[in-house]
Enzyme design. Structure first.
Site, PDB file in Angstrom:
ATOM      1  N   ASP A   1      56.978 -68.762 -19.053  1.00 33.63           N
ATOM      2  CA  ASP A   1      56.514 -69.134 -20.414  1.00 33.63           C
ATOM      3  C   ASP A   1      57.933 -69.057 -21.459  1.00 33.63           C
ATOM      4  OD1 ASP A   1      55.369 -69.029 -22.940  1.00 33.63           O
ATOM      5  OD2 ASP A   1      54.862 -66.747 -22.887  1.00 33.63           O
TER       6      ASP A   1
ATOM      7  N   ASP B   1      56.842 -75.389 -25.157  1.00 33.94           N
ATOM      8  CA  ASP B   1      56.370 -74.165 -24.799  1.00 33.94           C
ATOM      9  C   ASP B   1      55.446 -74.181 -23.372  1.00 33.94           C
ATOM     10  OD1 ASP B   1      55.305 -71.511 -24.245  1.00 33.94           O
ATOM     11  OD2 ASP B   1      53.762 -71.473 -26.165  1.00 33.94           O
TER      12      ASP B   1
HETATM   13  C1  0ZP Z   1      47.188 -70.792 -24.167  1.00 29.23           C
HETATM   14  O1  0ZP Z   1      47.357 -71.730 -24.290  1.00 29.23           O
HETATM   15  C2  0ZP Z   1      46.056 -70.152 -23.338  1.00 29.23           C
HETATM   16  C3  0ZP Z   1      45.107 -70.986 -23.196  1.00 29.23           C
HETATM   17  C4  0ZP Z   1      44.288 -71.388 -24.244  1.00 29.23           C
HETATM   18  C5  0ZP Z   1      44.018 -70.654 -25.165  1.00 29.23           C
HETATM   19  C6  0ZP Z   1      43.181 -70.897 -26.392  1.00 29.23           C
HETATM   20  C7  0ZP Z   1      42.619 -71.846 -26.361  1.00 29.23           C
HETATM   21  C8  0ZP Z   1      42.589 -72.741 -25.232  1.00 29.23           C
HETATM   22  C9  0ZP Z   1      41.921 -73.780 -25.262  1.00 29.23           C
HETATM   23  C10 0ZP Z   1      41.830 -74.718 -23.952  1.00 29.23           C
HETATM   24  C11 0ZP Z   1      42.731 -74.463 -23.054  1.00 29.23           C
HETATM   25  C12 0ZP Z   1      43.321 -73.350 -22.953  1.00 29.23           C
HETATM   26  C13 0ZP Z   1      43.280 -72.670 -24.102  1.00 29.23           C
HETATM   27  C14 0ZP Z   1      46.838 -69.779 -21.900  1.00 29.23           C
HETATM   28  C15 0ZP Z   1      46.171 -69.096 -20.753  1.00 29.23           C
HETATM   29  C16 0ZP Z   1      46.031 -69.809 -19.708  1.00 29.23           C
HETATM   30  C17 0ZP Z   1      45.544 -69.341 -18.501  1.00 29.23           C
HETATM   31  C18 0ZP Z   1      44.879 -68.001 -18.485  1.00 29.23           C
HETATM   32  C19 0ZP Z   1      44.884 -67.472 -19.751  1.00 29.23           C
HETATM   33  C20 0ZP Z   1      44.307 -66.015 -19.846  1.00 29.23           C
HETATM   34  C21 0ZP Z   1      44.188 -65.476 -20.805  1.00 29.23           C
HETATM   35  C22 0ZP Z   1      44.712 -65.919 -22.034  1.00 29.23           C
HETATM   36  C23 0ZP Z   1      45.262 -67.097 -22.069  1.00 29.23           C
HETATM   37  C24 0ZP Z   1      45.479 -67.957 -20.965  1.00 29.23           C
HETATM   38  N1  0ZP Z   1      47.753 -69.757 -25.032  1.00 29.23           N
HETATM   39  C25 0ZP Z   1      48.817 -69.929 -25.841  1.00 29.23           C
HETATM   40  C26 0ZP Z   1      49.771 -68.713 -25.873  1.00 29.23           C
HETATM   41  O2  0ZP Z   1      49.336 -67.758 -26.537  1.00 29.23           O
HETATM   42  C27 0ZP Z   1      48.776 -70.174 -27.421  1.00 29.23           C
HETATM   43  C28 0ZP Z   1      47.818 -70.724 -28.242  1.00 29.23           C
HETATM   44  N2  0ZP Z   1      48.005 -70.852 -29.587  1.00 29.23           N
HETATM   45  C29 0ZP Z   1      46.493 -70.859 -28.034  1.00 29.23           C
HETATM   46  C30 0ZP Z   1      46.906 -71.095 -29.937  1.00 29.23           C
HETATM   47  N3  0ZP Z   1      46.077 -71.340 -29.251  1.00 29.23           N
HETATM   48  N4  0ZP Z   1      50.540 -68.965 -25.134  1.00 29.23           N
HETATM   49  C31 0ZP Z   1      51.428 -67.785 -24.820  1.00 29.23           C
HETATM   50  C32 0ZP Z   1      51.806 -67.376 -23.426  1.00 29.23           C
HETATM   51  C33 0ZP Z   1      50.458 -67.269 -22.607  1.00 29.23           C
HETATM   52  C34 0ZP Z   1      49.730 -65.921 -22.832  1.00 29.23           C
HETATM   53  C35 0ZP Z   1      50.658 -67.211 -21.017  1.00 29.23           C
HETATM   54  C36 0ZP Z   1      48.403 -65.651 -22.425  1.00 29.23           C
HETATM   55  C37 0ZP Z   1      49.353 -66.915 -20.413  1.00 29.23           C
HETATM   56  C38 0ZP Z   1      48.683 -65.642 -20.793  1.00 29.23           C
HETATM   57  C39 0ZP Z   1      52.844 -67.872 -25.363  1.00 29.23           C
HETATM   58  O3  0ZP Z   1      53.625 -68.998 -24.913  1.00 29.23           O
HETATM   59  C40 0ZP Z   1      52.799 -68.416 -26.961  1.00 29.23           C
HETATM   60  C41 0ZP Z   1      53.680 -67.717 -27.747  1.00 29.23           C
HETATM   61  C42 0ZP Z   1      53.765 -68.233 -29.272  1.00 29.23           C
HETATM   62  C43 0ZP Z   1      53.209 -69.451 -29.664  1.00 29.23           C
HETATM   63  C44 0ZP Z   1      52.893 -69.409 -31.127  1.00 29.23           C
HETATM   64  C45 0ZP Z   1      54.073 -70.320 -29.310  1.00 29.23           C
HETATM   65  C46 0ZP Z   1      53.738 -66.332 -28.027  1.00 29.23           C
HETATM   66  O4  0ZP Z   1      52.585 -65.525 -28.305  1.00 29.23           O
HETATM   67  N5  0ZP Z   1      54.894 -65.464 -27.564  1.00 29.23           N
HETATM   68  C47 0ZP Z   1      54.861 -64.170 -27.664  1.00 29.23           C
HETATM   69  C48 0ZP Z   1      56.217 -63.615 -28.626  1.00 29.23           C
HETATM   70  C49 0ZP Z   1      55.792 -61.968 -28.812  1.00 29.23           C
HETATM   71  C50 0ZP Z   1      56.238 -64.449 -29.800  1.00 29.23           C
HETATM   72  C51 0ZP Z   1      57.344 -61.528 -29.422  1.00 29.23           C
END
Ligand code: 0ZP
Length: 331
Positions: free
Chosen positions: A36, A220
């Site tokens: 990620d 990302d």
């Molecule tokens: C995702 O892309 C999900 C999939 C997903 C979420 C929401 C709506 C969706 C609609 C259609 C298709 C996919 C959607 C990723 C995911 C994949 C597979 C299994 C999963 C199981 C549980 C949860 C998620 C799964 N999520 C994105 C995300 O949070 C962001 C998003 N934003 C969605 C708006 N809508 N990605 C983070 C890594 C994920 C976390 C990896 C869950 C898989 C597991 C980060 O890359 C996002 C990043 C910030 C963002 C603003 C760029 C982040 O949160 N970083 C953490 C730091 C903390 C900042 C210090």
């Protein structure tokens, strides 16, 4: 040194996420981790989790590794953009990715994961490849796998070659010329927010004119879709028969049989075209005739995100040199 490992979609029907085999400890324990570039914690399902929160995931058991050491008094807690989260304690141990080993990597062991992780049995944890400033370990923040490996890499880079509905690769320390065509176009990265933030130079819908405009966004690998400003997203869906912004599905949906235009984006003078098939992301529920779009508005997210739908249309170089840059090439 260098490393090279497969990035495999967890679901053959649509590329919601990609996992890569990673070995931890001595003797090696192999887990499938989601790389990620949008976060900076390496955390894993572990033997410290209550069994009720594990449903088929592989776990890392530090007590079965002769090289594991507790990082005494340290803990971590993370919440992702989509609301999922996890927390726990911290060990250091050997971590190997595709032949590249880091000797004393902080491995964050989950003691609690949110229900979305428990129900996703193909993801055993994450490898954060954002900038180490985002790492959540306290009291002493820890370095990412990439930052720890950097001084031993032939070149301070990793590359993402994600593919549509098939396995691609993450490479560390080298740029594989067999994985792209033409030139790589490099643009500056702003690492201040901790993400791989870069300027896109504009966009075009289908065969329409290219609109030049600087769009700041992040590359990302941990986000499935592409999230861009509302004006661009509405311009795109105006070209899709029956498309609506659905409150209940949380984004743009359309009849799965509709013809979609491609979406082209600019990086410097280079242009990358996302094929229509990638933008017809998936039926909203299995077998539904309504499909969810691969391009969505960033207004609710607060940041423009070039997720997997865009990344798999190109070969992308994350250059961690000083200053960092990002390179995009066709493939
Ligand atoms: C995702 O892309 C999900 C999939 C997903 C979420 C929401 C709506 C969706 C609609 C259609 C298709 C996919 C959607 C990723 C995911 C994949 C597979 C299994 C999963 C199981 C549980 C949860 C998620 C799964 N999520 C994105 C995300 O949070 C962001 C998003 N934003 C969605 C708006 N809508 N990605 C983070 C890594 C994920 C976390 C990896 C869950 C898989 C597991 C980060 O890359 C996002 C990043 C910030 C963002 C603003 C760029 C982040 O949160 N970083 C953490 C730091 C903390 C900042 C210090």
């Amino acid at each position: 040194g260098t490393g090279s490992a497969a990035a495999v979609p967890i679901n053959a029907d649509f590329d919601i996420a990609y996992v890569t085999p990673v070995t931890l400890g001595t003797p090696p324990q192999t887990l499938q981790l989601d790389f990620d570039s949008g976060s900076s914690d390496l955390w894993v399902f572990s033997s410290h989790l209550p069994t009720s929160q594990i449903r088929g995931q592989q776990i890392y058991a530090p007590n079965k590794s002769s090289t594991a050491k507790l990082l005494d008094g340290h803990s971590w807690s993370i919440t992702y953009g989509d609301g999922s989260g996890s927390r726990g304690n911290v060990y250091t141990d050997n971590v190997t990715v595709g032949g590249l080993t880091v000797g004393s990597q902080a491995i964050e062991c989950a003691q609690q994961v949110s229900s979305s992780f428990t129900t996703e049995d193909h993801i055993d944890g994450l490898v954060g490849l954002g900038f180490s400033t985002l790492n959540t370990v306290s009291p002493k923040s820890q370095l990412t796998f990439f930052d720890n490996a950097k001084s031993n890499l032939d070149s301070p880079v990793f590359t993402a070659d994600l593919k549509y509905k098939q396995a691609g690769t993450y490479d560390f320390g080298f740029i594989d010329e067999a994985k792209y065509t033409g030139e790589i176009t490099y643009v500056p990265v702003n690492s201040d927010p901790g993400y791989w933030t870069f300027p896109s130079s504009g966009y075009a819908v289908g065969s329409g004119n290219f609109t030049a405009s600087s769009i700041s966004g992040i590359a990302d690998t941990g986000t499935s879709l592409v999230y861009l400003p509302t004006a661009i997203v509405t311009a795109y869906y105006r070209q899709v028969q029956g498309a609506t912004n659905s409150r209940s599905y949380g984004g743009y949906v359309f009849p799965c049989a509709s013809t979609l235009p491609t979406f082209t984006f600019g990086v410097g003078a280079a242009r990358f075209t996302i094929p229509a098939a990638y933008l017809n992301y998936a039926p909203v529920t299995p077998g539904s005739a309504t499909c969810f779009g691969g391009l969505q508005s960033s207004s609710g997210v607060g940041i423009n995100i070039w997720g997997d739908v865009a990344l798999k249309a190109a070969f992308v170089v994350f250059n961690g040199g000083n200053p960092p840059t990002i390179g995009w090439a066709a493939k």
